[in-house]
Design a protein around this motif. Structure first.
Motif, mmCIF file in Angstrom:
data_model
loop_
_atom_site.group_PDB
_atom_site.id
_atom_site.type_symbol
_atom_site.label_atom_id
_atom_site.label_comp_id
_atom_site.label_asym_id
_atom_site.label_seq_id
_atom_site.Cartn_x
_atom_site.Cartn_y
_atom_site.Cartn_z
ATOM 1 N N LEU A 286 -11.567 6.867 -9.866
ATOM 2 C CA LEU A 286 -12.181 5.793 -9.083
ATOM 3 C C LEU A 286 -11.190 4.676 -8.742
ATOM 4 N N ILE A 287 -10.088 4.580 -9.497
ATOM 5 C CA ILE A 287 -9.120 3.505 -9.257
ATOM 6 C C ILE A 287 -8.546 3.591 -7.849
ATOM 7 N N ALA A 288 -8.230 4.820 -7.414
ATOM 8 C CA ALA A 288 -7.646 5.008 -6.084
ATOM 9 C C ALA A 288 -8.576 4.476 -5.002
ATOM 10 N N LYS A 289 -9.874 4.664 -5.174
ATOM 11 C CA LYS A 289 -10.837 4.195 -4.175
ATOM 12 C C LYS A 289 -10.987 2.680 -4.216
ATOM 13 N N LEU A 290 -11.106 2.117 -5.420
ATOM 14 C CA LEU A 290 -11.318 0.679 -5.546
ATOM 15 C C LEU A 290 -10.124 -0.120 -5.042
ATOM 16 N N ARG A 291 -8.928 0.376 -5.330
ATOM 17 C CA ARG A 291 -7.716 -0.337 -4.912
ATOM 18 C C ARG A 291 -7.191 0.154 -3.555
ATOM 19 N N GLN A 292 -7.817 1.195 -3.009
ATOM 20 C CA GLN A 292 -7.373 1.774 -1.732
ATOM 21 C C GLN A 292 -5.889 2.139 -1.782
ATOM 22 N N ARG A 293 -5.513 2.811 -2.876
ATOM 23 C CA ARG A 293 -4.135 3.263 -3.062
ATOM 24 C C ARG A 293 -4.151 4.735 -3.445
ATOM 25 N N PRO A 294 -3.588 5.609 -2.635
ATOM 26 C CA PRO A 294 -3.494 7.020 -3.033
ATOM 27 C C PRO A 294 -2.661 7.159 -4.305
ATOM 28 N N ILE A 295 -3.112 8.011 -5.210
ATOM 29 C CA ILE A 295 -2.401 8.242 -6.469
ATOM 30 C C ILE A 295 -2.157 9.736 -6.631
ATOM 31 N N ILE A 296 -0.907 10.109 -6.884
ATOM 32 C CA ILE A 296 -0.553 11.513 -7.115
ATOM 33 C C ILE A 296 -0.040 11.640 -8.546
ATOM 34 N N ILE A 297 -0.708 12.481 -9.332
ATOM 35 C CA ILE A 297 -0.316 12.700 -10.718
ATOM 36 C C ILE A 297 -0.013 14.182 -10.925
ATOM 37 N N ARG A 298 1.143 14.465 -11.463
ATOM 38 C CA ARG A 298 1.499 15.840 -11.841
ATOM 39 C C ARG A 298 1.355 15.952 -13.346
ATOM 40 N N ASP A 299 0.387 16.758 -13.800
ATOM 41 C CA ASP A 299 0.243 16.944 -15.239
ATOM 42 C C ASP A 299 0.688 18.351 -15.619
ATOM 43 N N GLN B 260 0.803 -1.221 0.000
ATOM 44 C CA GLN B 260 0.000 0.000 0.000
ATOM 45 C C GLN B 260 0.844 1.284 0.000
ATOM 46 N N ASN B 261 1.662 1.469 -1.010
ATOM 47 C CA ASN B 261 2.435 2.702 -1.159
ATOM 48 C C ASN B 261 1.680 3.691 -2.024
ATOM 49 N N VAL B 262 2.044 4.962 -1.887
ATOM 50 C CA VAL B 262 1.464 5.991 -2.752
ATOM 51 C C VAL B 262 2.040 5.843 -4.156
ATOM 52 N N ILE B 263 1.164 5.876 -5.148
ATOM 53 C CA ILE B 263 1.605 5.811 -6.551
ATOM 54 C C ILE B 263 1.841 7.231 -7.048
ATOM 55 N N GLN B 264 3.001 7.471 -7.655
ATOM 56 C CA GLN B 264 3.331 8.795 -8.157
ATOM 57 C C GLN B 264 3.701 8.705 -9.637
ATOM 58 N N VAL B 265 3.044 9.532 -10.443
ATOM 59 C CA VAL B 265 3.360 9.588 -11.872
ATOM 60 C C VAL B 265 3.363 11.045 -12.321
ATOM 61 N N THR B 266 4.013 11.298 -13.438
ATOM 62 C CA THR B 266 4.086 12.647 -14.016
ATOM 63 C C THR B 266 3.757 12.560 -15.497
ATOM 64 N N LYS B 267 2.950 13.508 -15.989
ATOM 65 C CA LYS B 267 2.608 13.538 -17.405
ATOM 66 C C LYS B 267 2.848 14.934 -17.963
ATOM 67 N N ASN B 268 3.307 14.999 -19.219
ATOM 68 C CA ASN B 268 3.627 16.305 -19.805
ATOM 69 C C ASN B 268 2.414 17.029 -20.379
ATOM 70 N N LEU B 269 1.268 16.352 -20.462
ATOM 71 C CA LEU B 269 0.025 16.972 -20.938
ATOM 72 C C LEU B 269 -1.043 16.841 -19.859
ATOM 73 N N ARG B 270 -2.249 17.318 -20.159
ATOM 74 C CA ARG B 270 -3.352 17.180 -19.221
ATOM 75 C C ARG B 270 -3.750 15.711 -19.107
ATOM 76 N N ILE B 271 -4.102 15.276 -17.898
ATOM 77 C CA ILE B 271 -4.616 13.918 -17.730
ATOM 78 C C ILE B 271 -6.122 13.932 -17.958
ATOM 79 N N CYS B 272 -6.682 12.755 -18.213
ATOM 80 C CA CYS B 272 -8.135 12.654 -18.310
ATOM 81 C C CYS B 272 -8.682 12.364 -16.914
ATOM 82 N N GLY B 273 -9.973 12.470 -16.747
ATOM 83 C CA GLY B 273 -10.583 12.262 -15.430
ATOM 84 C C GLY B 273 -11.013 10.834 -15.200
ATOM 85 N N ASP B 274 -10.352 9.910 -15.879
ATOM 86 C CA ASP B 274 -10.792 8.524 -15.871
ATOM 87 C C ASP B 274 -10.121 7.682 -14.790
ATOM 88 N N CYS B 275 -9.156 8.263 -14.060
ATOM 89 C CA CYS B 275 -8.377 7.491 -13.076
ATOM 90 C C CYS B 275 -8.874 7.665 -11.645
#
Length: 330
Positions: free
Chosen positions: A298-311, A281-296
């Protein structure tokens, strides 16, 4: 609470309340209404079934709940299920439902209306006024989009114009104007040029930076990554998630569909790799050079994993309740 997408917490609150109090119909209606607003038909079905067991004599209330369930089905394109649920509920509950009546008194004298009413002496003028209002609303939407097109045409920044073109296409798609979205996409790409920036996502689940682009197959664990993405997709759909074409910024090919495109976004691949390489159960961290979509979200809730994305615009912190720090400003 449920309006903030905290469905589990809302249900727990109801369960705790019922330990020392009789069930409250209004609480279930609030939860059902929120499930409708978030287009979660799985939860809507469960809530309505429970309401029928707890409040079998509240026929009018159950009819209202049935309407909310039908609205939820319709909001995700399940028109046949909406029709079936409507007929089923009306048969079980009874057809003696209350007719909707609206009262008003524009000149001090009370007037009442029901749906499709033609009893008023000024009925013809009333319907003409409604038609004019609908035409005006459609005109305003078109006018706003045309203003956005003119603003984009005056800009001298190609990168900004591409981003603006994507937003304009999303705006048209959100109101069902798919042909206009297609036309704008082709027009803007022709004017701006096709040398647009490729979306890249970076992540480092084991300390080594890995990068992905959409539909990427270059990683040694690509097969496992796409299996994990498919598993996430099944979980999302089982919880009422509906893939939204507004997050697609290009034409859909004959061998593709909305789900296959969104599941191949670079940020989805990066998140899947984190689940594979970091199952704890670690925090997931990703970075994207463009805008992300709003499709991710619910994943954090279903998997109970905090997700941090820098777009390209901001940080997005998806917590385990399914909320994002950006308040859905993707």
């Amino acid at each position: 609470m449920s309006r903030m997408f905290m469905f589990d917490e809302a249900q727990q609150l109801i369960d705790n309340f019922e330990l020392s109090h009789p069930p409250g119909f209004a609480m279930y209606m609030a939860l059902l209404s929120s499930a409708r607003n978030h287009r979660n038909f799985i939860l809507s079905e469960k809530v309505l079934d429970r309401m029928k067991k707890l409040f079998p004599k509240n026929k009018q209330g159950l009819i209202a709940g049935s309407v909310l369930l039908c609205n939820t089905y319709s909001s995700v394109g399940e028109d046949e299920q909406a029709k079936e649920a409507r007929l089923k509920q009306l048969h079980q509950i009874g057809k003696n439902k209350i007719v909707g009546i609206t009262w008003t008194a524009p000149k001090g004298e009370v007037v009442r209306f029901k749906t499709h009413d033609n009893s008023h002496p000024q009925s013809k003028e009333i319907y003409v006024e409604i038609a004019q209002g609908m035409a005006k609303e459609s005109y305003l939407i078109t006018k706003k989009n045309k203003n956005l097109e003119r603003t984009m045409s005056r800009s001298s920044t190609s990168k900004g114009l591409i981003a603006g073109s994507v937003l304009l296409c999303n705006t048209y798609s959100s109101v069902g104007e798919d042909e206009q979205a297609k036309e704008v996409r082709l027009k803007q790409l022709h004017q701006i040029g096709k040398n647009k920036i490729v979306g890249i996502t970076w992540t480092a689940p084991k300390g080594e930076v890995v990068r992905f682009k959409a539909h990427d197959n270059s990683h040694p664990q690509s097969k496992e990554i796409y299996v994990e993405v498919a598993r996430m997709s099944v979980e999302l759909k089982e919880n009422g998630h509906q893939y939204d074409s507004r997050w697609i910024t290009r034409e859909i090919n004959d061998d593709e569909n909305i789900e296959s495109i969104l599941c191949s976004h670079s940020e989805k691949l990066a998140i899947a790799l984190n689940f594979i390489q970091q199952p704890i159960q670690n925090v997931i961290q990703v970075t994207k050079n463009l805008r992300i979509c709003g499709d991710c979200q619910l994943i954090a809730k279903l998997r109970q994993r905090p997700i941090i994305i820098r777009d390209a615009n901001r940080f997005h912190h998806f917590d385990t309740s399914g909320q994002c720090s950006c308040q859905e400003h993707f």
